[in-house]
Design a protein around this motif. Structure first.
Motif, mmCIF file in Angstrom:
data_model
loop_
_atom_site.group_PDB
_atom_site.id
_atom_site.type_symbol
_atom_site.label_atom_id
_atom_site.label_comp_id
_atom_site.label_asym_id
_atom_site.label_seq_id
_atom_site.Cartn_x
_atom_site.Cartn_y
_atom_site.Cartn_z
ATOM 1 N N TRP A 138 -14.218 -38.078 18.253
ATOM 2 C CA TRP A 138 -13.905 -39.375 18.857
ATOM 3 C C TRP A 138 -14.126 -40.506 17.851
ATOM 4 O O TRP A 138 -13.316 -41.439 17.760
ATOM 5 C CB TRP A 138 -14.763 -39.572 20.094
ATOM 6 C CG TRP A 138 -14.593 -40.845 20.838
ATOM 7 C CD1 TRP A 138 -15.562 -41.756 21.111
ATOM 8 C CD2 TRP A 138 -13.394 -41.366 21.434
ATOM 9 N NE1 TRP A 138 -15.065 -42.808 21.838
ATOM 10 C CE2 TRP A 138 -13.732 -42.587 22.048
ATOM 11 C CE3 TRP A 138 -12.086 -40.906 21.505
ATOM 12 C CZ2 TRP A 138 -12.796 -43.366 22.721
ATOM 13 C CZ3 TRP A 138 -11.147 -41.687 22.183
ATOM 14 C CH2 TRP A 138 -11.500 -42.892 22.783
ATOM 15 N N ALA A 141 -11.215 -40.478 15.303
ATOM 16 C CA ALA A 141 -9.964 -40.935 15.895
ATOM 17 C C ALA A 141 -9.924 -42.455 15.978
ATOM 18 O O ALA A 141 -8.908 -43.094 15.639
ATOM 19 C CB ALA A 141 -9.789 -40.320 17.282
ATOM 20 N N GLN A 142 -11.017 -43.074 16.405
ATOM 21 C CA GLN A 142 -11.069 -44.538 16.504
ATOM 22 C C GLN A 142 -10.941 -45.187 15.127
ATOM 23 O O GLN A 142 -10.223 -46.180 14.963
ATOM 24 C CB GLN A 142 -12.380 -44.964 17.157
ATOM 25 C CG GLN A 142 -12.504 -44.567 18.615
ATOM 26 C CD GLN A 142 -13.885 -44.870 19.153
ATOM 27 O OE1 GLN A 142 -14.117 -45.912 19.770
ATOM 28 N NE2 GLN A 142 -14.828 -43.967 18.909
#
Length: 332
Positions: A138, A141-142
């Motif tokens: 996560w 991805a950000q």
């Protein structure tokens, strides 16, 4: 002053928000936040990992960006341009994404500490809502999406954005080796003043540097208030902070940070503003910003965690007031 984070103003200082409804909520999230109420159940742990349920951090990361682009436009004879609209919007999106990535990184490195602190043990990693592997994916991805936005900016802004990653990486470890981790937070959180100033037309300038330094003093002000929430738990587990360092002398130290921040921001305006009207508008914004910090000091109770959280969140209003006045100064 209204409380930030999407919740109504409390009836009195010291009346902080409770946890939201439903399983998995985080203890210090504002009551009734959009993540707890409306986000899909499977997405909630990841949004909580990014602090999407607590937007104050995004504001505090974004506002120095808006200061920077407004100071750049104020110092440009052409003033605002259509490109600046994308800088403002791009910084907004980038702040949400990079704050989310940074918070995820912070929670990865602090997962053992968070499990030992009452206020943070309900966060997704220590509570088991998200696995370590899921948190790393996560975070990446950000950061990648934020990087795509950064690539639309001029070369100097891109270089500054890449350089900020070192500050983001170091910050979670600062409380392990220094009593001043808030300095490292300030270095990272106000970097946007330099980046957005450069994004205006690809150049650097003294107003941006002064705004960055003034923002660091502001961060020392508000994050010391924030750290007073955890000082007892921090003492038990050996985490350092300016709240523990200053103790009963906190108000005197905060008054000094307030004075330094206001002085540096005034100098930034004086160097950037083109014309008397623009200078007056910019200086008025700094003075009202300083008055807001003084308002916080008059209401601060360092032994009341709810009061500290309430006042910490109110810094969105202080920074937004300054951003609006700087925008007017650029228009003038």
């Amino acid at each position: 002053m209204p409380e930030t984070g999407g919740t109504p103003e409390p009836a009195r200082p010291g009346t902080g928000p409770g946890s939201g409804p439903g399983p998995g909520t985080v203890a210090d999230a504002p009551r009734g936040n959009w993540v707890d109420l409306y986000a899909p159940a499977r997405a909630r742990p990841y949004l909580r990992l990014s602090r999407a349920d607590r937007p104050i951090g995004t504001w505090l990361l974004l506002l120095p960006c808006w200061w920077g682009v407004a100071l750049a436009a104020a110092g440009d004879p052409a003033g605002w341009g259509w490109w600046d609209l994308w800088v403002v919007l791009g910084c907004g999106l980038g702040a949400m994404l990079m704050r989310g990535a940074g918070c995820t990184w912070n929670d990865i490195t602090d997962r053992d500490f968070d499990a030992a602190v009452a206020r943070t043990r309900s966060r997704p990693l220590p509570s088991g809502q998200v696995t370590l592997r899921g948190a790393v994916a996560w975070m990446v991805a950000q950061a990648l999406v934020a990087g795509l936005i950064l690539l639309t900016f001029p070369q100097l802004a891109i270089m500054l954005g890449v350089g900020s990653l070192a500050l983001v990486a170091v910050y979670p470890f600062a409380k392990r080796f220094t009593w001043w981790p808030q300095v490292f937070l300030g270095l990272a959180f106000n970097w946007g003043a330099l980046l957005a100033y450069a994004a205006h037309d690809g150049r650097a300038g003294w107003p941006a540097l002064l705004a960055w330094l003034g923002g660091i003093a502001w961060t020392l002000f508000y994050d010391t208030i924030y750290a007073h929430q955890d000082k007892e738990d921090d003492a038990l587990i050996g985490v350092r902070s300016t709240a523990r360092l200053f103790g009963d002398r906190t108000v005197a130290w905060l008054r000094g940070f307030m004075a330094v921040s206001v002085l540096l921001l005034m100098l930034a305006v004086l160097l950037a503003a083109q014309g008397v009207a623009a200078m007056v508008a910019g200086l008025a914004g700094v003075w009202i910003f300083g008055a807001h910090l003084g308002w916080q000091l008059a209401r601060l109770d360092i032994d009341d965690p709810a009061n500290c959280l309430w006042l910490f969140r109110s810094n969105r209003d202080a920074g937004l007031i300054l951003a609006l006045f700087l925008a007017v100064a650029a228009a003038l």
